[in-house]
Every structure is written in structure tokens, then in C-alpha cells.
Write an enzyme that holds these catalytic residues in place. Structure first.
Site, PDB file in Angstrom:
ATOM      1  N   SER A  76       0.854  -1.187   0.000  1.00  0.00           N
ATOM      2  CA  SER A  76       0.000   0.000   0.000  1.00  0.00           C
ATOM      3  C   SER A  76       0.887   1.233   0.000  1.00  0.00           C
ATOM      4  O   SER A  76       2.036   1.175   0.466  1.00  0.00           O
ATOM      5  CB  SER A  76      -0.891   0.008   1.248  1.00  0.00           C
ATOM      6  N   TYR A  79      -2.770  -0.906  10.470  1.00  0.00           N
ATOM      7  CA  TYR A  79      -2.648  -1.176   9.032  1.00  0.00           C
ATOM      8  C   TYR A  79      -1.338  -0.601   8.480  1.00  0.00           C
ATOM      9  O   TYR A  79      -0.591  -1.288   7.768  1.00  0.00           O
ATOM     10  CB  TYR A  79      -3.842  -0.567   8.298  1.00  0.00           C
TER      11      TYR A  79
END
Length: 255
Positions: free
Chosen positions: A143, A156
Site C-alpha cells: 500500500s 494497518y
């Protein structure tokens, strides 16, 4: 077809980005092992689409947050397909919680699936490649948040930052075995996980102001990058993150 006679395992491959990756690899000639926690209609639809492209495909359920499941997944994939050449660590989760309110359960779930799973899947895959004596590709779906802070998603971001260093370290260790290891770092991609965002025009408009390309990414944007890294064209690329974000990473600011 650049991936003819190759076999790829895609975790979280039944929908969204994972399905896009699986279909693109199939278009390039690869046979596919699709994984998610449970077989469902989405998984069966993905398998049907792959087979319609003339490729072999199977589904193997596993919880990638559990080490024993990771090892069993690779073993069963080899049993059913004969070999594995490409591992795509795509499965991932995120939880929304401020740092002060985040629970141990939230943290464990995110780190188990996003980091523990890729670690032990890569290990099992690399052992298989070593024992067979052929070359391999490990591609992690990371990401932009391996670089970019994202308030209220600390676990995350920590998992993706960890994935960046995992990738860099094992790229060095596995290069002598002919295994390349790279990350794809998507930005904002239009998938089912973003359905709520798509239904909130004001929030969507604010996000688009941060993306110079002025659009959300599509699964095909990520899938094309994965197909490249899986191919012989990327044989000398390892230890790298390929950002797929329309320019978001270096233009982003919290509103």
C-alpha cells in the site's frame, strides 16, 4: 503469453484487486490457485472466468493469518497443480480505530493477515522453489501506506511498513535462489472495500483532489503491474516497491 506454463497462487483472489490480478495472470498464460478463507459464489465465479480463458484453476481455502494454514496452502497447491512459480500475497484487512481506542484484537487481526501470513507463505513458497531448483517470483500487494501515515489506521500502516522491510530483507536472502521479491503499493483503488466511499460524494471529491490523475485506480491498474513483475521482463528487479497510485503518495495531505 508471457507467463505460459507458470503456476501462480493469489491469496484473497476471489474478488476486488485479487480477482483482477488472477484474471490478468491467466490472460498472460498462467494457471491459477485461488485462495480465500472460505469458498463462496465470488470464488466460484473467479474460477469460472479463469477457466473460460483456457487456464487450469483450483480453489484452496485457508486463513493466511494462521501459520499452519499458510504451509498447508502451499503444500496443497503443489499437490493439485504440480508446482508453484509465482506467489502473490494479496490478502489483507484494515480496521478503523484511533490509536487510543484500538484494541488488541484489532491489532492482532491486521498484523496476522497482513504481515504474518505473507512472511510464512513466502517462506513455504521459497522452500518449494529451492527444493525444485527452478526460479520464482514473490509479489506482495502492499500500500502507499508503507510510506504514508494514515491517522486512525495505525495497525494497518504498521503492517504495510513491516511488509516493506520484509520484502527488502528476503529479496537479498532469496536472490541467490533465483527468486525475486517486490511490492506493489496501490493508492485508492475502486473495489468492494471502498463501496461506502463511493456512496459519499463529498468524501470522494476530497480524495480525488489528492490524486493528480483525478480518478480512482482500477484493479486492472494493479494487475498490470503484478503481471510485469511476474514476467521475465522483470528478472533483474528485486527489493523494490512499484507505486500504483495516480500520483497520490507525493501529493497527499489530510483535510
Amino acid at each position: 503469453m508471457k507467463l505460459e506454463n507458470k503456476v501462480a497462487l493469489v491469496t484473497g483472489g476471489s474478488q476486488g484487486i485479487g480477482r483482477g490480478i488472477a484474471l490478468r495472470l491467466a490472460e498472460e498464460g498462467a494457471d491459477l490457485v485461488i485462495n480465500s478463507r472460505h469458498e463462496n459464489d465470488q470464488a466460484r465465479e473467479t474460477l469460472a472466468q479463469i477457466r473460460d480463458l483456457g487456464r487450469r484453476a483450483c480453489f484452496i481455502p485457508a486463513d493466511v493469518g494462521v501459520v499452519a494454514d499458510c504451509r498447508r496452502l502451499v503444500e496443497r497447491a503443489v499437490e493439485q497443480m504440480g508446482r508453484l512459480d509465482i506467489l502473490v500475497n494479496n490478502a489483507g484487512v484494515q480496521t478503523h480505530a484511533s490509536f487510543l481506542d484500538a484494541s488488541e484484537e484489532d491489532y492482532d487481526q491486521v498484523l496476522d493477515i497482513n504481515l504474518r501470513g505473507p512472511f510464512f507463505l513466502a517462506q513455504a513458497f521459497a522452500r518449494h522453489v529451492r527444493d525444485r531448483g527452478h526460479r520464482g517470483r514473490i509479489i506482495n500487494n502492499s500500500s502507499v501506506h508503507e510510506e504514508l501515515p494514515h491517522p486512525n489506521f495505525t495497525a494497518y500502516c504498521a503492517s504495510k511498513g513491516g511488509m516493506k522491510m520484509l520484502m527488502r530483507n528476503i529479496a537479498i536472502e532469496l536472490a541467490p535462489l533465483g527468486i525475486t521479491v517486490n511490492n506493489i503499493a496501490p493508492g485508492a483503488i475502486e473495489t468492494p472495500i471502498n463501496r461506502d466511499l463511493m456512496n459519499q460524494p463529498e468524501k470522494l471529491d476530497t480524495l480525488l483532489q489528492n490524486i493528480p490523475a483525478n480518478r480512482l485506480g482500477q484493479p486492472r491498474d494493479v494487475a498490470g503491474a503484478v503481471a510485469f513483475l511476474a514476467s521475465d521482463d522483470a528478472d533483474y528487479i528485486t527489493g523494490a516497491t512499484l507505486v500504483v497510485d495516480g500520483g497520490l503518495l507525493w501529493n497527499y495531505s489530510e483535510q
